[in-house]
Design an enzyme around this catalytic site. Structure first.
Site, PDB file in Angstrom:
ATOM      1  N   ASN A  49       0.883  -1.183  -0.082  1.00 20.66           N
ATOM      2  CA  ASN A  49      -0.113  -0.012   0.109  1.00 20.66           C
ATOM      3  C   ASN A  49       0.872   1.177  -0.090  1.00 20.66           C
ATOM      4  OD1 ASN A  49       0.480  -0.905   2.634  1.00 20.66           O
ATOM      5  ND2 ASN A  49      -1.190  -0.037   3.554  1.00 20.66           N
ATOM      6  N   ILE A  50       0.136   2.268  -0.675  1.00 20.39           N
ATOM      7  CA  ILE A  50       0.900   3.458  -0.921  1.00 20.39           C
ATOM      8  C   ILE A  50       0.084   4.502  -0.589  1.00 20.39           C
ATOM      9  CG2 ILE A  50       2.318   5.051  -2.681  1.00 20.39           C
ATOM     10  CD1 ILE A  50       2.812   2.413  -4.257  1.00 20.39           C
ATOM     11  N   GLU A  51       0.357   5.260   0.781  1.00 17.27           N
ATOM     12  CA  GLU A  51      -0.741   6.265   1.210  1.00 17.27           C
ATOM     13  C   GLU A  51      -0.337   7.684   0.599  1.00 17.27           C
ATOM     14  OE1 GLU A  51      -0.980   5.497   5.161  1.00 17.27           O
ATOM     15  OE2 GLU A  51      -2.158   3.829   4.998  1.00 17.27           O
ATOM     16  N   CYS A  60      -4.202   0.832  -2.331  1.00 13.85           N
ATOM     17  CA  CYS A  60      -3.912  -0.441  -1.603  1.00 13.85           C
ATOM     18  C   CYS A  60      -3.039  -1.313  -2.373  1.00 13.85           C
ATOM     19  CB  CYS A  60      -5.351  -1.274  -1.750  1.00 13.85           C
ATOM     20  SG  CYS A  60      -6.812  -0.441  -0.749  1.00 13.85           S
ATOM     21  N   GLU A  62      -3.146  -4.342  -3.056  1.00 17.94           N
ATOM     22  CA  GLU A  62      -3.752  -5.582  -4.174  1.00 17.94           C
ATOM     23  C   GLU A  62      -3.785  -4.715  -5.400  1.00 17.94           C
ATOM     24  OE1 GLU A  62      -4.937  -4.648  -1.303  1.00 17.94           O
ATOM     25  OE2 GLU A  62      -6.107  -6.562  -0.230  1.00 17.94           O
ATOM     26  N   CYS A  93     -10.482  -4.968   0.392  1.00 18.58           N
ATOM     27  CA  CYS A  93     -11.664  -3.856   0.564  1.00 18.58           C
ATOM     28  C   CYS A  93     -12.400  -4.132  -0.841  1.00 18.58           C
ATOM     29  CB  CYS A  93     -11.045  -2.363   0.623  1.00 18.58           C
ATOM     30  SG  CYS A  93     -10.457  -1.820  -0.860  1.00 18.58           S
ATOM     31  N   CYS A  96     -11.095  -2.951  -4.143  1.00 19.52           N
ATOM     32  CA  CYS A  96     -10.135  -3.951  -4.658  1.00 19.52           C
ATOM     33  C   CYS A  96     -10.685  -5.086  -5.208  1.00 19.52           C
ATOM     34  CB  CYS A  96      -8.968  -4.355  -3.662  1.00 19.52           C
ATOM     35  SG  CYS A  96      -7.627  -3.096  -3.417  1.00 19.52           S
TER      36      CYS A  96
HETATM   37  N1  THU Z   1      -5.270  -1.666   2.574  1.00 19.72           N
HETATM   38  C1  THU Z   1      -4.697  -2.282   1.767  1.00 19.72           C
HETATM   39  O1  THU Z   1      -3.637  -1.933   1.092  1.00 19.72           O
HETATM   40  N2  THU Z   1      -5.480  -3.664   1.610  1.00 19.72           N
HETATM   41  C2  THU Z   1      -6.234  -4.113   2.010  1.00 19.72           C
HETATM   42  O2  THU Z   1      -6.728  -5.227   1.768  1.00 19.72           O
HETATM   43  C3  THU Z   1      -6.910  -3.187   3.083  1.00 19.72           C
HETATM   44  C4  THU Z   1      -6.357  -2.175   3.363  1.00 19.72           C
HETATM   45  C5  THU Z   1      -4.616  -0.530   3.230  1.00 19.72           C
HETATM   46  C6  THU Z   1      -5.315   0.798   2.744  1.00 19.72           C
HETATM   47  C7  THU Z   1      -4.774   1.764   3.840  1.00 19.72           C
HETATM   48  O3  THU Z   1      -3.344   2.212   3.430  1.00 19.72           O
HETATM   49  C8  THU Z   1      -4.413   1.027   5.066  1.00 19.72           C
HETATM   50  O4  THU Z   1      -4.432  -0.337   4.581  1.00 19.72           O
HETATM   51  C9  THU Z   1      -5.318   1.037   5.995  1.00 19.72           C
HETATM   52  O5  THU Z   1      -6.786   1.043   5.506  1.00 19.72           O
END
Ligand code: THU
Length: 140
Positions: A49-51, A60, A62, A93, A96
């Site tokens: 994940n890259i915020e 996310c 995925e 989520c 995704c």
């Molecule tokens: N997130 C994912 O990358 N994949 C998931 O399956 C669930 C949530 C990330 C999004 C965000 O960066 C962090 O988890 C918290 O929601």
């Protein structure tokens, strides 16, 4: 082509997802996630994940893995492993799930691989997104 992954392959994908989680950029949630997918061509592609300071622009793990695989030429995904070190099991989520659905094999299962303390759990994608809307609904 898209048989259920063997236990050994599931372990390999989960190991790759675990390593990918180390590369997550998560300054806001501090919730790293790693994903590793198996393409129809048999290659493993990872994502984390890259915020973003503009929170909704977060990608996310995925979708990062899928974007990378598709940019590399893949159009069909056989399996995806997901791992988040802060919880025993993380599942994708809703956004995704819809993106994963786009690249599932026609007429065959895509396999989700979830982390559990007893080892990887294999779950058919159709179980986590039943009655999905997808590319074939647009065909006439
Ligand atoms: N997130 C994912 O990358 N994949 C998931 O399956 C669930 C949530 C990330 C999004 C965000 O960066 C962090 O988890 C918290 O929601």
């Amino acid at each position: 082509m898209c048989a259920k992954p063997t236990a050994e392959l599931a372990e390999r994908l989960m190991d790759a997802a675990i390593r990918a989680a180390d590369r997550a950029y998560v300054p806001y949630s501090d919730f790293p996630v790693g994903a590793a997918l198996l393409t129809a061509e048999g290659t493993i592609v990872t994502g984390c994940n890259i915020e973003n300071a503009s929170y909704p622009l977060t990608n996310c793990a995925e979708r990062v893995a899928i974007g990378s695989a598709v940019a590399g030429g893949t159009r069909v995904i056989q399996a995806i492993a997901v791992f988040a070190p802060r919880v025993e099991t993380v599942t994708p989520c809703g956004a995704c799930r819809q993106v994963i659905n786009e690249f599932k094999p026609a007429g065959e299962e895509l396999w989700m691989i979830f982390h559990t303390n007893d080892g990887p759990e294999l779950v058919p994608f159709s179980e986590i997104l039943p009655r999905a809307f997808g590319p074939r609904d647009l065909e006439r």
